[in-house]
Design an enzyme around this catalytic site. Structure first.
Site, PDB file in Angstrom:
ATOM      1  N   GLU B 159      75.889 -14.752 -70.927  1.00 15.27           N
ATOM      2  CA  GLU B 159      75.155 -15.885 -70.363  1.00 15.27           C
ATOM      3  C   GLU B 159      74.300 -16.561 -71.418  1.00 15.27           C
ATOM      4  O   GLU B 159      73.980 -15.989 -72.445  1.00 15.27           O
ATOM      5  CB  GLU B 159      74.302 -15.475 -69.175  1.00 15.27           C
ATOM      6  CG  GLU B 159      73.500 -14.199 -69.342  1.00 15.27           C
ATOM      7  CD  GLU B 159      72.535 -14.178 -70.491  1.00 15.27           C
ATOM      8  OE1 GLU B 159      71.810 -15.182 -70.652  1.00 15.27           O
ATOM      9  OE2 GLU B 159      72.497 -13.169 -71.227  1.00 15.27           O
ATOM     10  N   GLU B 301      74.154 -13.491 -74.209  1.00 15.00           N
ATOM     11  CA  GLU B 301      75.417 -14.122 -74.639  1.00 15.00           C
ATOM     12  C   GLU B 301      76.630 -13.250 -74.326  1.00 15.00           C
ATOM     13  O   GLU B 301      77.766 -13.653 -74.577  1.00 15.00           O
ATOM     14  CB  GLU B 301      75.475 -14.361 -76.161  1.00 15.00           C
ATOM     15  CG  GLU B 301      74.404 -15.199 -76.747  1.00 15.00           C
ATOM     16  CD  GLU B 301      74.589 -15.396 -78.257  1.00 15.00           C
ATOM     17  OE1 GLU B 301      75.544 -14.839 -78.840  1.00 15.00           O
ATOM     18  OE2 GLU B 301      73.777 -16.124 -78.844  1.00 15.00           O
TER      19      GLU B 301
END
Lengths: 334, 334
Positions: B159, B301
């Site tokens: 994310e 991420e």
């Protein structure tokens, strides 16, 4: 270590597109790899996983849950590709070499096997020093010579030897000054009674060799032809500025002996994992080591080193492949 | 889960050439992967790392150390290949997809980018629910639909969204019943004063939405279009019996919402790591999760999921590739 290189590596890490320090231990790993290999874009080349194997006279005292024949049987298994370390070496493209440092068995020659045995196993350390000074010196020289012949810039340490958690526990107790009870664990799977019996045997061994306090004297008396050969390899690898990926309790014992002879050795080491073997925590403390993984492994063979290997590859890849804030046009904090 | 399959997997693990349990957490991981994928020789196929990205209205309240523009700038960085997760995905052969779930930016179309945005960022949760019920439902549906279109049997969660540790902390506090101070951390790098200000804002947000206690009501009120889309993807992946590799604090928040809706979801999850973000320990406890790595990562991420990925590959390779004691002719204990 070069302060200028350390500063250049830290500068590089701090300008990559991530919050400062957000890659945690991977950043300190990248820093260490850069310092060992001597650049801000270190590249790991032709990694060598070497399994050092030998037998232990002390195994006759019932210090292991497995019979001593398992040493040579597992060497065959490594070479046939069926052991855990065989599978992991294939997964990660690690060249696997098995060194017969003193197994009580004659192996048929084949690729991947190197025979360098000063003796067929150690003597029973309850009766005599495990190795003569000459055998111990030969094993150290074998390890150094072996290493000089290997390509690449990274060495992953593995070992096999029924009885070798005993030697490692003895070396830890003697060289780091701990009571043997705190250093002695289940090894391949002793129960509480088995550990108590093993501890009593090891305590008697330490008393038998009370004068063996210097690193090499302790190594010879308390043994492990595989540990001594590994110690020689570690000293040579450190001198050549190779990255040394240290597996578990037994590999750490070899590094402990090496570090007592040449303290800078630990600067060349990456400690792969905290194992499930009692005593490994004290061993890591004695080495000032912070291992990467903590998965309750207690197999040896280099399996923990192989499992940690991709983290080293990642550290180098991130250092080399990530964009800086400026390159990527990303705004910085504040 | 099938007790017969669990027994068959345990039998297989116990007869491989290693002491019982000597591969520690890798053995429980192998067991879990076998149970998820439904066999004693599970194979991971075409792993998909999906980075869910969105902006947060709450970012205007100063809850992050970075400006909100970093969300879209980092999306560009993911797609250009310069972010940590880009490097790690290349290293491990993970297909990388970035989903614009609600970024305040118009991206040029390109391979690897999927645009599924119910809104351009959430509303400021101090003023209004972050999402309307319709937006939240659309995000959940987007995640499920996206997942249905992806190949393979493994999903790695990533994310990006400036402000999203705030949403994750709010969801943790609300759904697990913890005080917001215990759930609120430095995110991308706030100092102690910054954390205190963030905590005060989040406490006010919780008061503003005191009635939003049901999982979907909490998700809509406390936000995260990327968290909602990820929640939809997690529910769909679990239903399809994919392995879900959960990254850090924010990915866990999506799994927490999903698990409150469908508790069996966590059985499909492998928790990659314990992050450096305060609150992640409580989050893992709320999920009954034991993560694989503990490296002080706090990047998001999907970087932690990618770093843990080779351990999953190893678990499958060991289960499939190791010889049994009988096959290798190795003696057993005792």
């Amino acid at each position: 270590h070069s302060p200028a290189l350390a500063a250049a590596l830290q500068h590089r890490l701090d300008h990559l597109t991530k919050p400062l320090g957000a890659l945690g231990r991977i950043e300190s790993l990248a820093l260490r790899l850069g310092l060992i290999l001597g650049g801000t874009a270190p590249r790991l080349d032709a990694p060598q996983l070497v399994v050092f194997a030998a037998d232990h006279g002390l195994a006759a005292r019932g210090v292991s849950a497995y019979p001593a024949d398992v040493t040579w049987q597992m060497v065959e298994n490594f070479l046939a590709g069926g052991a855990a370390v065989s599978v992991l070496a294939r997964q990660h493209g690690l060249a696997l070499t098995v060194v017969d440092c003193g197994v009580c068995h004659d192996f048929a020659p084949r690729p991947g096997l190197v025979v360098r045995k000063p003796a067929r196993g150690t003597a029973d350390a309850l009766d005599a020093p495990a190795m003569t000074p000459e055998q111990c010196a030969a094993a150290l020289a074998n390890g150094a010579e072996l290493l000089r012949g290997l390509p690449g810039n990274a060495l992953l340490l593995g070992e096999m030897g029924i009885g070798n958690t005993s030697s490692a526990a003895l070396l830890l107790a003697r060289l780091a000054g701990h009571d043997i009870a705190a250093c002695t664990g289940a090894g391949t799977g002793l129960d509480a009674d088995g550990i108590a019996r093993k501890t009593a045997v090891l305590r008697a061994v330490l008393e038998r060799h009370a004068g063996a306090t210097a690193p090499l004297a302790a190594l010879a008396a308390l043994g492990g032809l595989e540990i001594a050969t590994m110690t020689g390899a570690v000293l040579q690898a450190a001198a050549e500025r190779r990255v040394i990926v240290v597996d578990g309790f037994i590999a750490c014992a070899a590094v402990l002996v090496a570090a007592r002879l040449a303290p800078a050795v630990t600067q060349r080491c990456v400690f792969a994992h905290r194992s499930g073997e009692r005593g490994h925590g004290l061993m890591l403390d004695a080495l000032g080591a912070e291992p990467l993984l903590d998965l309750g492994l207690r197999l040896g063979e280099g399996s923990g080193a192989a499992l940690a290997w991709p983290l080293l590859v990642s550290a180098c890849a991130l250092l080399d492949g990530m964009a800086s804030f400026a390159q990527a046009g990303v705004a910085t904090a504040g």
